[in-house]
Design an enzyme around this catalytic site. Structure first.
Site, PDB file in Angstrom:
ATOM      1  N   LYS A  35     -14.881  -5.806   4.198  1.00 11.42           N
ATOM      2  CA  LYS A  35     -15.614  -5.880   2.920  1.00 11.42           C
ATOM      3  C   LYS A  35     -14.709  -5.349   1.830  1.00 11.42           C
ATOM      4  O   LYS A  35     -13.799  -4.567   2.102  1.00 11.42           O
ATOM      5  CB  LYS A  35     -16.882  -5.027   2.980  1.00 11.42           C
ATOM      6  CG  LYS A  35     -17.926  -5.396   1.938  1.00 11.42           C
ATOM      7  CD  LYS A  35     -18.778  -6.549   2.415  1.00 11.42           C
ATOM      8  CE  LYS A  35     -19.719  -7.066   1.373  1.00 11.42           C
ATOM      9  NZ  LYS A  35     -20.703  -8.006   1.953  1.00 11.42           N
ATOM     10  N   ASP A  78     -20.099 -11.672  -2.909  1.00  5.88           N
ATOM     11  CA  ASP A  78     -21.202 -10.725  -2.691  1.00  5.88           C
ATOM     12  C   ASP A  78     -21.767 -10.484  -4.092  1.00  5.88           C
ATOM     13  O   ASP A  78     -21.575 -11.330  -4.987  1.00  5.88           O
ATOM     14  CB  ASP A  78     -20.709  -9.427  -2.016  1.00  5.88           C
ATOM     15  CG  ASP A  78     -21.850  -8.578  -1.458  1.00  5.88           C
ATOM     16  OD1 ASP A  78     -22.364  -8.891  -0.380  1.00  5.88           O
ATOM     17  OD2 ASP A  78     -22.261  -7.600  -2.127  1.00  5.88           O
TER      18      ASP A  78
END
Ligand code: NDP
Ligand code: 2IT
Length: 450
Positions: free
Chosen positions: A130, A170
């Protein structure tokens, strides 16, 4: 939350707390997962011997970097960039990039940690990663967004690649931002590869990726209702928090399945439209104008806008789908939902429900679909995009959608079956954690101490 009983897990968690003091979101995510592993550790001393969990909670690599850029007034701005490469036991690191002022090490690490199990659950060969930055896209011009993305990618490009680490979107990162990053990556590397997913279709993107998280959430919810309550989404009243990528396509699929979606929000407040949300109006405001959801009430007669987010959970509904951000659904909200007779909650966002709220919902017989399982459709479709890029081929919308549906049904059943096998029938939180973990754990054990 309960204390960990297993001594090995307790020791692992104590070390995690010491090493990551001041990182509450990361500790919250780790604690929940370790709790689920208690029955597994009883049966699998070999995993303890191989130090699998000790290794799993420590990222393989954590990268932090400076992101300098020049704003429209010619002023130099500096943001902080991150990428956590958490676990590569089953495939290249894979996970989105978040641009939001709240982004910090704790947020990136909790997201990267959860991504390990989620990606494993998809059945596709993807490790967990991430990244993101504390850059705030709100109010920035298109030129500022582009210069930021180019600067961010100039540094990130050293660390990623189609077989190493494949970022995606995201919060705050959609097709526009992925495009600027992809363009810069291609220029720096002089190669056209599928190193980012969520690309536009003419640049090697996959059909259905834009819709995938929201659609996948509904495919999961439908399967959960069918298998556990012999019921369906049809005719249900639904509230959905957020009004970004996940919320919009969750609304679309819920409506296609015959539900009445009556509320959405952004970080300023919520809209309530008892006649059913007009998604074309929402998309015009959010996707085209990049405006605020309050606009909706000005354009749609019979709808209401309320300042502040919390009130949304007090609206009577059958199904609640939190699709905005972490810890947005707390105990008080869970109590309001239960008091109003909610039957199912499924998480479109990552870790949107606080631990005490999860416990309350489960104890009160509410079906609960955890994020790692319920929102895995986005990354699953990213995996399908990687597959198409590697094969230099592209599938039709219907082909990708069918694959996505199959993956989401499998995820539900794998989580359900794992919970049952370990004596926790109906607990999909534990089931998803265990099913996601076991595949990664076997791979880590097989690869030796690495
Ligand atoms: P977007 O940026 O498209 O939308 C985010 C939405 O959530 C916006 O409506 C935003 O409101 C709202 N929001 C963000 N922060 C807050 C906050 N602190 N309080 C209230 N509302 C907030 O992001 P996505 O839709 O892509 O992501 C939403 C969630 O889904 C995230 O948790 C993400 O990690 C998760 N997710 C996303 C996937 C994807 O493929 N995109 C895949 C799986 C999970 P505002 O505009 O006012 O900030
Ligand atoms: O949280 C997530 O799963 C995502 N933001 C999607 C990640 C991806 O690589 O598609």
């Amino acid at each position: 939350m309960a204390e960990l009983k297993n001594v090995y897990l307790k020791n692992v968690y104590e070390t995690v707390c010491k090493r990551n003091a001041g990182e509450p979101e990361f500790l919250q995510a780790v604690k929940e997962v370790l709790e689920s592993f208690e029955p597994v550790m009883e049966r699998r001393p070999d995993l303890i011997e191989a130090g699998v969990v000790d290794r799993l909670v420590e990222p393989e690599r954590f990268i932090q970097f400076r992101v300098p850029w020049v704003d429209d007034n010619g002023k130099v701005q500096v943001n902080r960039g991150f990428r956590v490469q958490f676990n590569s036991a089953i495939g290249p690191y894979k996970g989105g990039l978040r641009l939001h002022p709240s982004v910090c090490a704790s947020i990136i690490k909790f997201l990267g940690f959860e991504q390990i199990f989620k990606n494993s659950l998809t059945g596709l060969p993807m490790g967990g990663g991430k990244g993101g930055s504390d850059f705030d896209p709100k109010g920035k011009s298109d030129g500022e967004i582009m210069r930021f993305c180019q600067s961010f990618m100039t540094e990130l490009s050293r660390h990623i690649g189609p077989d190493t680490d494949v970022p995606a979107g995201d919060i705050g990162v959609g097709s526009r931002e992925v495009g600027y990053m992809f363009g810069q990556y291609k220029r720096l590397r002089n190669e056209f590869t599928g190193t980012l997913t969520g690309k536009a279709i003419p640049s090697g993107g996959s059909l259905v990726r834009t819709e995938a998280t929201g659609y996948g959430l509904l495919y999961f919810t439908e399967e959960m209702l069918k298998s556990m309550k012999n019921d369906s989404v049809k005719g249900k009243t639904v509230i959905i928090s957020g009004s970004g990528n996940v919320a919009i396509y969750a609304t679309q699929k819920a409506q296609q399945l015959g539900a009445n979606v009556v509320a959405l929000y952004d970080s300023n407040g919520y809209i309530y439209d008892p006649a059913g949300i007009k998604l074309d109006v929402v998309r015009q405001i959010k996707e085209v104008e990049r405006g605020r959801i309050s606009e909706y009430a000005k354009r749609v007669p019979g709808s209401e806008y309320h300042e502040g987010c919390k009130g949304i959970w007090k609206i009577k509904c059958d199904i609640a789908l939190p699709c905005a951000t972490q810890n947005e659904l707390d105990l008080e909200s869970a109590k309001a939902l239960v008091a109003n007779g909610v039957m199912a909650v499924a998480e479109g966002a990552n870790m949107p429900t606080t631990p005490d709220a999860v416990e309350y919902l489960q104890q009160n017989g509410v079906l609960f679909g955890p994020a790692k399982a319920a929102n895995a459709g986005g990354v699953a479709c990213s995996g399908l995009e990687m597959c198409q890029n590697s094969a230099r081929y592209s599938w039709s919308f219907e082909e990708v959608d069918e694959k996505l549906k199959g993956i989401m049904k499998n995820i539900f059943h794998n989580a359900f079956d794992a919970a049952k096998e370990y004596g926790l029938e109906g607990n999909l939180v534990a089931g998803a954690n265990i099913a996601g973990f076991l595949k990664v754990a076997e791979a880590m054990k097989w690869q030796g101490i690495a």
